[in-house]
Design a protein around this motif. Structure first.
Motif, short mmCIF file in Angstrom:
data_model
loop_
_atom_site.label_atom_id
_atom_site.label_comp_id
_atom_site.label_asym_id
_atom_site.label_seq_id
_atom_site.Cartn_x
_atom_site.Cartn_y
_atom_site.Cartn_z
N ARG A 186 -1.27 13.27 1.15
CA ARG A 186 -2.13 12.95 0.03
C ARG A 186 -3.54 13.47 0.31
O ARG A 186 -4.48 12.70 0.52
CB ARG A 186 -2.16 11.43 -0.18
N GLN B 136 -10.26 8.70 0.03
CA GLN B 136 -8.85 8.32 -0.08
C GLN B 136 -8.32 8.18 1.35
O GLN B 136 -8.49 9.08 2.15
CB GLN B 136 -8.04 9.37 -0.83
N CYS C 92 -12.71 4.05 -4.33
CA CYS C 92 -11.92 4.64 -3.26
C CYS C 92 -10.46 4.23 -3.41
O CYS C 92 -10.12 3.42 -4.26
CB CYS C 92 -12.48 4.21 -1.91
N GLY C 93 -9.62 4.79 -2.57
CA GLY C 93 -8.21 4.44 -2.62
C GLY C 93 -7.68 4.15 -1.23
O GLY C 93 -8.13 4.73 -0.25
N ALA C 94 -6.75 3.20 -1.16
CA ALA C 94 -6.10 2.89 0.12
C ALA C 94 -4.60 2.87 -0.12
O ALA C 94 -4.14 2.19 -1.03
CB ALA C 94 -6.56 1.54 0.64
N HIS C 95 -3.89 3.65 0.66
CA HIS C 95 -2.47 3.80 0.39
C HIS C 95 -1.66 3.62 1.66
O HIS C 95 -2.11 3.94 2.75
CB HIS C 95 -2.20 5.18 -0.21
N THR C 96 -0.48 3.11 1.50
CA THR C 96 0.37 2.85 2.65
C THR C 96 1.75 3.44 2.35
O THR C 96 2.36 3.08 1.35
CB THR C 96 0.50 1.34 2.89
N VAL C 97 2.20 4.34 3.19
CA VAL C 97 3.50 4.99 2.96
C VAL C 97 4.33 4.94 4.24
O VAL C 97 4.37 5.90 5.00
CB VAL C 97 3.33 6.46 2.51
N PRO C 98 4.96 3.82 4.50
CA PRO C 98 5.77 3.74 5.71
C PRO C 98 7.23 4.08 5.41
O PRO C 98 7.74 3.78 4.33
CB PRO C 98 5.64 2.27 6.11
#
Lengths: 250, 439, 489
Positions: free
Chosen positions: C75, C377, C408-414
Motif C-alpha cells: 500500500r 499511511q 492519516c490512515g492505519a491499516h493492518t493486513v495479517p
C-alpha cells in the motif's frame, strides 16, 4: 486569588453553569457542595480548560490573570491544580516518568531549569513516603492497576510536587474508604498554606470532617445559591439538597 | 481485481459461455434486464474464474475448485418434490411465510405465501418483467466485478422479493428454502429484501442438498432503512459434492440494526461472501457464523464491513471446527472511511483444528482512515486444549465424546446468539449431527 | 524532558522541514556513470577489486533483474523510479581504503560527529558504563571506518566491510551470501545483488559471545545516488551477537533510492539480535524528496534452538517497504519481531514481518506498534505460516495502531496460515486514537500538548523500546528515554 464572575458555560450548547460567582482568597479553603447535576464537576473542568466546555459569558481570574485566555497547560503552570474525580490511566508511562515530565514542564514554563534527577528523586521519595506510596507504585504505569485509594493518593502526591497556588479537588472522597480518606485528607491539610487556596468539591459532608473549610457554598442548577460557614455543611448533611433544587429552579 | 489478460479459457469458463448463450433468450426479464445480464456476464468473461493469484481469492482458487460448469436445472419432477418435502422436515415446526425452490424452481405446494399486513413476499421472476428487474439485479454494495455476484445476475431466473412496510414488524419469519435434488446441475437464487423505516423482520435462508454434485449460487440483497431492524439466519447444508457460492449484500441506513448468523455445514467447497455497508449514522451490526467441515472440504468466509457513517458499531465473530483434511478460510476486513468517526468495530475469527491434516488460513484486516475510532480484530488457530480434554477423559468420558463436548462449547458461543428458539434448535441439532457422525 | 521533545519532533515535526540530520557533506566523490548496465556492474566490481566469481554472481543477478517487474502489492504509491537516471556507485574521493581513522577525511568524521555517531572509540566510552560498541560507518556506498577491529579479532569475531570480506574471507562469503535472500528473491533484492557496493560482514565463531555491540551507520550523501548496502551476519554454533544499525540522509528535493539486503544465519544454539533505528530523510510536508526505502531483511534460523530477534524503530523515509523475516528451519528455533513505525507528513509505511515455521517446536512473537499522523499511511503487513511438518508451532502477534489526526490512515493486513493442527496462533490487533481524557490529564499537570502526546506515545511503544540494547538508546540519543525508570528503586 480566584475570582469568578457571572460564569456561564455549556457542553454541546447545553448550558450547565448559569451565572456563577465565587471569590477565594489566599489561604482559604472553600467547599462547594451540591446535588448531582448541579454543575460542580463542570466548574472544575471549565476552570482547568477541558475541551468541549464552552464559556459563553463571564470571567475567571487567578491572581488577576485571565484563566480563559490560557491553554490548559498554561493554567497548570500558572498554579491551577485539579485533582480528578477519576484519574486517568496511561499504560506504559511509569508514574515516576510522568511526575518528572510534569514538574519539569512547569519549571520550564516559569523559566526555571529542569530539576536534576537525583534531587527530583529525593523530593518524590520524601513526599511519597508521607502518602504511603511505595517505590513499586512509582515504577508502574501511571494509575494502571491502582486501586481507587492509590489513584487519589497519587493525585495528592502530584499536588504536593507541583506546589500549585489553587487546588481544585473534584469529589476526591468518592470511592474512598475511611482509612484512605484520612490519608488523603492529611495530605491535603499538610499543603494548606498562607499563599495557597483550596476549592473542595464534594457531594457529602464527610470529607469536610477531615478538611475543615473556611467557607461552604451550595451549588444548584449552575449557580452558587447559598454561602455560609462550616455549619452549613452539617445542615446539608441533615436536610439534604431538596430545598436548593427547588430554589434554583424557581 | 487483477484483470489478467488471458486468451486461454478453462473448460468451465468455456462451458459457462455456452450455457449463457443458449439460456439467455429463455431467461426471464424485460430488455433492460437482458442488458443487465449481458453486462454482468461480460464482466465475468473479462475476469474469468479467479485463481489464487487474485488477492481476493488467494486461499480459494475458484478456477481450481470449479473444473466444469453444470447445466441449469430443469423443472423438478414428483420424486424430487417428494424428496424436498422430506428435506424440509426439520423446519416444519418453524411457523413462517415459506417460499420453497427445488432446483431453483418455485414449488407452490411446498410454500406458504401468506403474510401479515404490511409485509409482501412475491417472486423475483415477476419483478424481472415488471420494470423492477434491473434494480433487483444490482446490489450496489458488493465489490464491482465480483465473479459470484456477476454470474448470479447473469443467470438467476427466480427468487424472492420481500418488502416490509415502514413501522411494520413482520409477525412471522420469512423462510426461503432452496433444495437441490437430482444428480448434478447449477441453480441460482436471489432474495431482494427491503425493510422500511422502523420495520422489523426475521429472514431465514436455507440450502439443502441431496447427494448430487451441484453448483449453487445465491445472493441476498438486504436494504435496512433508517431505524429498521433485520435479522438473518442462513443455514447452508448442501450436499457434500456441491460447490456453493453465496453473497450477502446489506445496506444499512441510520440507526438501523442488523443481526446475521450463517451456518456452513455442507458443500464440497463453499464461499460465503458478506458485504455490509453502513450508510447512515448510529447503526449497529452483529455478524456471526459457525462452520464445520471434514474430509477435504473447503469453507471460505469473506467479509467486508464498510463503515461510511458516524457512530456505527459492528461485531463480527466466526468459528470453524475442522476435521480430516478440511480447510477453512477467513478473510475479514473492517474499513473505516474518512469521516466515519466514533466507529467501534471488533472482529474475531477462530479455527479449531481437530485432525493432523486440517488447515486454517485467516486474513483479518483493518483499513482505517478516521482517527476517533476503536477497532480491533483477533484471530486464533489451534487444537483442542489437551489439559481440558484430559480432564474430561479422567472423568470417564471417551476421547471422541470429550472432543464433541468441547467443539459444541466452541461453536455454541455463536450459535446461542440466534434469538429464534426453533431456529437455534435446528442449528444446534445440525452441529450435533456432525459431531455424532465424527465419532 | 528532552527525550519527550525529541519524540514530539518525530511525531509532529517531521513534516516541517526540521529534519535535523539534513545537512550535506561537501566532499568530492568518485561516481560511476549514470544509469545501470553490465558495465556499471563491472565498474563497481572492479572498484572493489573483486574476484571473478563475485563479478559473475553480480552479472547473473543483473541479467535476472532486467527480466523482473517492480512489485506493486504494497500500500504505497510513488511515481515510477527512473532506474537509468540513478548513480549506482559513489565513493568519497579521498578513500581508497583508509587504514586508520586518522586517514579518514576529517570532513567525513565531522559528518559522523554531527550525526552523534561515536566513531572514535573514546567517545563511545563516554556516558556508557563500561560497554563498548564497534562501529562500521558506510557513507553513500562505501564503508569508511570500522572501529575495534583488533579487539574483535582477538575474540575471533570478524567485523569488516563486506567488500573486504569478499577479498579476505571468500570461503565464508561464497558459502553464505545469497543463501538466505537468493539473487532471484525479489526485484529490489536482485537489484541490490547486482550493484551493492558495501555494507557490513560479521562472523561470530562457534561458542563465542561477541564481546561488544556491533554497529553500522549508513548515510546517503550524494545526489541521485542509490544506496545498496549488503549486510551478512553469521552466528556459528552456540554464539551470540547483537548488531545495531542506524541510518540518516541529507535533505534533497529528489527522492533517493535505498535498496538494502540483510542476511542473517544462525546455526545451532546461536542467537542474533538485530536492531535498527531508521531515520532516513522522510521528505518535506508536501511529500517532496525523501528516501525510498525498499529493504529485504531475512534471518535464517538454520540450526536447532537458534534464535533471531529483529527490533526496528522506523521514523524516516518517504516510503518504507520492509519485512524483516525469520525462517524457523531448525527445530526449537525462535523468531521475534518488535517494531515501532511512526509516519507523518506524506510518509508511507508498509512494513511487517514473516514468520515461516518449518521446524518442529518453533515459536515466534510479533509486537508491532504503528503510529500514523499528518497525512501519512501506515500499514502493518505480516505473514505467520506453519508448514505441515512444523509440529507445535507457536505464534503470538500483537499489532496496535495509534492515529493522530483525521487525515492519516492505519491499516493492518495479517496473513495466518496453519497447515498443521498442532499449531497455535494467536493474533490480536487494535486501532485507536490518543484519548482526549488522557491528554487533558497531562495538560492539567502542565505538559504542553506535544509533550502530552509524546508521553502517551512513549507509553504506547514501551514494549518495543525495551527490546533495544542500552547502547542504542544512548546512540539514538533523545529518541528513547528509559533512564528515569531505570533509576527508580
Amino acid at each position: 486569588m480566584l475570582s469568578i464572575k457571572n460564569l456561564h458555560a455549556s457542553i454541546e450548547d447545553k448550558p450547565i453553569l448559569r451565572g456563577l460567582d465565587l471569590e477565594v482568597k489566599p489561604g482559604e479553603v472553600h467547599a462547594i457542595m451540591g446535588p448531582n447535576g448541579s454543575g460542580k464537576s463542570t466548574l472544575s473542568y471549565v476552570l482547568a480548560g477541558k475541551d468541549d466546555y464552552e464559556v459563553t459569558e463571564g470571567s475567571a481570574t487567578l491572581d488577576g490573570q485571565d484563566l480563559f485566555a490560557l491553554a490548559a497547560d498554561e493554567r497548570a503552570a500558572a498554579g491551577l491544580f485539579l485533582a480528578f474525580q477519576y484519574p486517568l490511566e496511561i499504560p506504559g508511562v511509569a508514574t515516576m516518568t510522568f511526575l518528572k515530565a510534569a514538574v519539569n514542564a512547569q519549571r520550564r514554563a516559569r523559566g526555571e531549569g529542569d530539576l536534576p534527577t537525583p534531587q527530583f528523586m529525593k523530593l518524590v521519595r520524601e513526599k511519597a513516603d508521607g502518602l504511603g506510596i511505595s517505590t513499586d507504585m512509582l515504577k508502574r504505569g501511571l494509575n494502571v492497576g491502582f486501586s481507587g485509594g492509590e489513584k487519589k493518593r497519587n493525585e495528592i502526591l502530584q499536588m504536593a510536587l507541583l506546589e500549585p497556588k489553587l487546588c481544585v479537588l473534584d469529589e476526591t472522597d468518592s470511592g474512598l474508604d475511611i482509612d484512605a480518606l484520612k490519608v488523603v485528607s492529611e495530605g491535603v491539610n499538610a499543603l494548606r498554606a498562607q499563599n495557597r487556596a483550596f476549592v473542595v468539591i464534594t457531594h457529602y459532608q464527610r470529607l469536610l470532617d477531615h478538611i475543615t473549610p473556611d467557607v461552604v457554598h451550595v451549588m444548584a442548577k449552575g449557580r452558587i445559591v447559598r454561602t455560609g460557614g462550616p455549619e452549613l455543611a452539617h445542615e446539608l448533611e441533615a436536610r439534604g439538597y431538596a430545598d436548593y433544587v427547588g430554589e434554583a429552579a424557581a | 481485481m487483477n484483470a489478467e489478460v488471458r486468451s486461454i479459457r478453462t473448460a468451465a469458463e468455456t462451458a459457462l459461455s455456452e450455457i449463457f448463450a443458449s439460456a439467455f433468450a429463455g431467461l426471464p426479464g424485460d430488455s433492460a434486464v437482458a442488458e443487465r445480464r449481458r453486462t454482468a456476464f461480460d464482466a465475468f468473461k473479462a475476469a474469468g474464474l479467479p485463481s489464487r493469484r487474485v488477492e481476493d481469492w488467494k486461499y480459494t482458487d475458484l478456477r481450481a475448485l470449479m473444473r466444469d460448469a453444470k447445466p441449469i436445472a430443469g423443472a423438478p419432477d414428483g420424486v424430487m418434490i417428494a424428496a424436498a418435502r422430506g428435506a424440509l422436515a426439520p423446519y416444519a415446526a418453524i411457523d413462517a411465510t415459506r417460499v420453497t425452490f427445488v432446483n431453483g424452481r418455485f414449488v407452490e405446494e411446498l410454500s406458504d405465501l401468506a403474510t401479515a399486513e404490511g409485509v409482501s413476499v412475491t417472486l423475483l421472476k415477476d419483478a424481472l418483467v415488471n420494470g423492477a428487474g434491473v434494480e433487483a439485479l444490482s446490489d450496489g454494495v458488493s465489490p464491482a466485478g465480483n465473479v459470484a455476484v456477476a454470474l448470479n445476475a447473469a443467470f438467476v431466473a427466480d427468487g424472492v422479493v420481500v418488502s416490509v412496510a415502514p413501522g411494520v414488524t413482520a409477525s412471522r419469519p420469512i423462510h426461503v428454502a432452496n433444495v437441490q435434488a437430482g444428480s448434478e446441475h447449477a441453480a441460482y437464487g436471489r432474495v431482494v429484501a427491503r425493510v422500511g423505516e422502523g420495520g422489523n423482520v426475521l429472514l431465514i435462508e436455507s440450502h439443502i442438498g441431496d447427494a448430487g454434485a451441484h453448483q449453487t449460487n445465491s445472493v441476498i440483497m438486504l436494504d435496512v432503512a433508517d431505524g429498521a431492524r433485520a435479522e438473518l439466519v442462513k443455514i447452508q447444508d448442501e450436499s457434500l459434492d456441491t460447490l456453493h457460492l453465496a453473497t450477502l449484500a446489506v445496506r444499512l441506513g441510520a440507526k438501523a440494526e442488523l443481526k446475521t448468523f450463517a451456518l456452513a455445514a455442507g458443500a464440497r467447497a463453499a464461499r460465503q461472501q458478506i458485504y455490509v455497508s453502513f450508510t447512515g449514522d448510529g447503526s449497529t451490526a452483529e455478524i456471526r457464523g459457525a462452520g464445520f467441515a471434514g474430509a477435504s472440504r473447503h469453507l471460505d468466509t469473506t467479509l467486508v464491513v464498510d463503515h461510511d457513517a458516524v457512530g456505527c458499531s459492528s461485531r463480527e465473530h466466526f468459528k470453524t471446527a475442522l476435521d480430516g483434511e478440511a480447510r477453512s478460510v477467513f478473510q475479514g476486513k473492517i474499513v473505516v472511511k474518512p469521516g466515519a468517526q466514533k466507529t467501534d468495530g471488533k472482529m474475531m475469527a477462530q479455527a479449531l483444528l481437530l485432525s493432523e491434516g486440517a488447515e486454517a488460513d485467516a486474513k483479518p484486516e483493518l483499513e482505517i482512515f478516521a482517527d476517533d475510532v476503536v477497532c480491533g480484530h483477533g484471530a486464533t488457530v489451534g487444537a483442542l486444549d489437551d489439559e481440558l480434554l484430559f480432564y474430561l477423559k479422567s472423568r470417564g468420558i471417551p476421547q471422541k465424546e470429550a472432543e464433541a463436548l468441547m467443539v459444541q462449547a466452541f461453536v455454541g458461543e455463536v450459535i446461542e446468539t440466534i434469538e429464534h428458539e426453533g431456529l437455534r434448535e435446528v442449528v444446534t441439532d445440525r452441529a450435533l449431527a456432525w459431531l455424532t457422525a465424527r465419532t | 524532558m528532552p527525550a519527550v521533545q525529541e519524540t514530539v519532533a518525530r511525531v509532529r515535526e517531521i513534516d516541517v522541514d526540521q529534519y535535523k540530520y539534513g545537512f550535506v557533506t561537501d566532499i568530492e566523490s568518485d561516481r560511476a556513470e549514470k544509469g545501470l548496465s553490465e558495465d556499471t556492474v563491472r565498474f563497481i566490481s572492479a572498484k572493489k577489486g573483486e574476484p571473478e566469481w563475485m563479478l559473475e554472481w553480480r552479472l547473473d543477478a543483473y541479467r535476472r533483474w532486467r527480466t523482473m517487474v517492480e512489485p506493486n502489492w504494497a500500500r504505497v504509491d510513488y511515481p515510477p523510479i527512473a532506474y537509468d537516471e540513478l548513480y549506482y556507485y559513489s565513493a568519497p574521493k579521498s578513500t581508497p581504503g583508509p587504514k586508520t581513522l586518522d586517514e579518514v577525511d576529517p570532513e567525513l568524521l565531522r559528518t559522523y560527529e554531527k550525526l552523534g555517531i561515536p566513531l572514535r572509540e573514546q567517545e563511545i566510552l563516554a556516558g556508557v558504563e563500561q560497554r563498548r560498541v564497534a562501529v562500521d560507518a558506510v557513507f553513500d556506498s562505501v564503508s569508511v571506518a570500522t572501529t575495534f577491529k583488533k579487539e574483535l579479532a582477538q575474540a575471533g569475531v570478524i567485523f569488516c566491510p563486506i567488500s573486504e570480506a569478499i577479498r579476505e574471507h571468500p570461503e565464508l562469503v561464497k558459502k553464505y551470501l545469497g543463501s538466505v535472500v537468493p539473487t532471484s528473491d525479489n526485484f529490489f533484492a536482485t537489484l541490490n545483488s547486482a550493484v551493492f557496493s558495501d555494507g557490513s560482514f560479521v562472523y561470530v565463531p562457534k561458542g563465542v559471545r561477541c564481546p561488544m555491540e556491533l554497529s553500522t551507520y549508513f548515510r546517503i550523501n550524494e545526489q541521485n545516488t542509490g544506496q545498496f548496502e549488503r549486510t551478512l551476519i553469521i552466528a556459528d554454533e552456540g554464539s551470540f551477537v547483537s548488531y545495531l544499525e542506524g541510518c540518516t540522509a541529507p535533505m534533497r528535493d529528489e527522492n533517493q533510492l535505498h535498496a538494502a539486503v540483510v542476511e542473517l544465519v544462525a546455526h545451532d544454539d546461536a542467537e542474533i539480535k538485530y536492531s535498527t533505528v531508521q531515520n532516513w530523510y522522510p521528505g518535506d510536508a508536501e511529500g517532496k524528496g525523501g528516501i525510498y526505502n525498499f529493504v529485504t531483511k531475512r534471518g535464517d534460523c538454520r540450526g536447532k534452538n537458534s534464535k533471531i530477534s529483529w527490533t526496528q524503530v522506523e521514523t524516516g523515509s518517504a516510503i518504507t517497504w520492509k519485512y524483516p523475516s525469520c525462517i524457523l528451519r531448525g527445530d526449537g528455533s525462535r523468531g521475534e519481531f518488535y517494531s515501532i513505525a511512526i509516519s507523518n507528513g506524506r510518509q508511507q509505511v508498509d512494513s511487517g514481518t514473516k514468520m515461516i515455521h518449518l521446524g518442529k517446536n518453533t515459536t515466534s512473537k510479533i509486537i508491532s506498534k504503528g503510529i500514523s499522523a499528518g497525512r501519512s499511511q501506515n500499514t502493518y503487513r505480516g505473514l505467520v505460516s506453519a508448514h505441515r511438518k512444523a509440529t507445535n508451532a507457536r505464534n503470538f502477534t500483537n499489532c496496535d495502531s495509534l492515529l493522530i489526526g483525521d487525515e492519516c490512515g492505519a491499516h493492518t493486513v495479517p496473513y495466518l496460515e496453519a497447515k498443521t493442527s498442532t499449531a497455535v496462533f494467536e493474533h490480536e490487533a487494535t486501532t485507536s486514537k490518543i484519548s482526549d481524557d488522557q491528554k487533558f490529564y497531562c495538560l492539567q499537570r502542565g505538559l504542553s500538548e506535544e509533550e502530552a502526546v509524546a508521553l502517551i506515545v512513549n507509553g504506547f511503544v514501551k514494549d518495543v523500546l525495551q527490546q533495544l540494547p542500552m547502547e542504542f538508546a544512548v546512540e539514538a540519543q533523545k529518541l528513547i528515554s528509559i533512564s528515569l525508570e531505570g533509576s527508580v528503586g
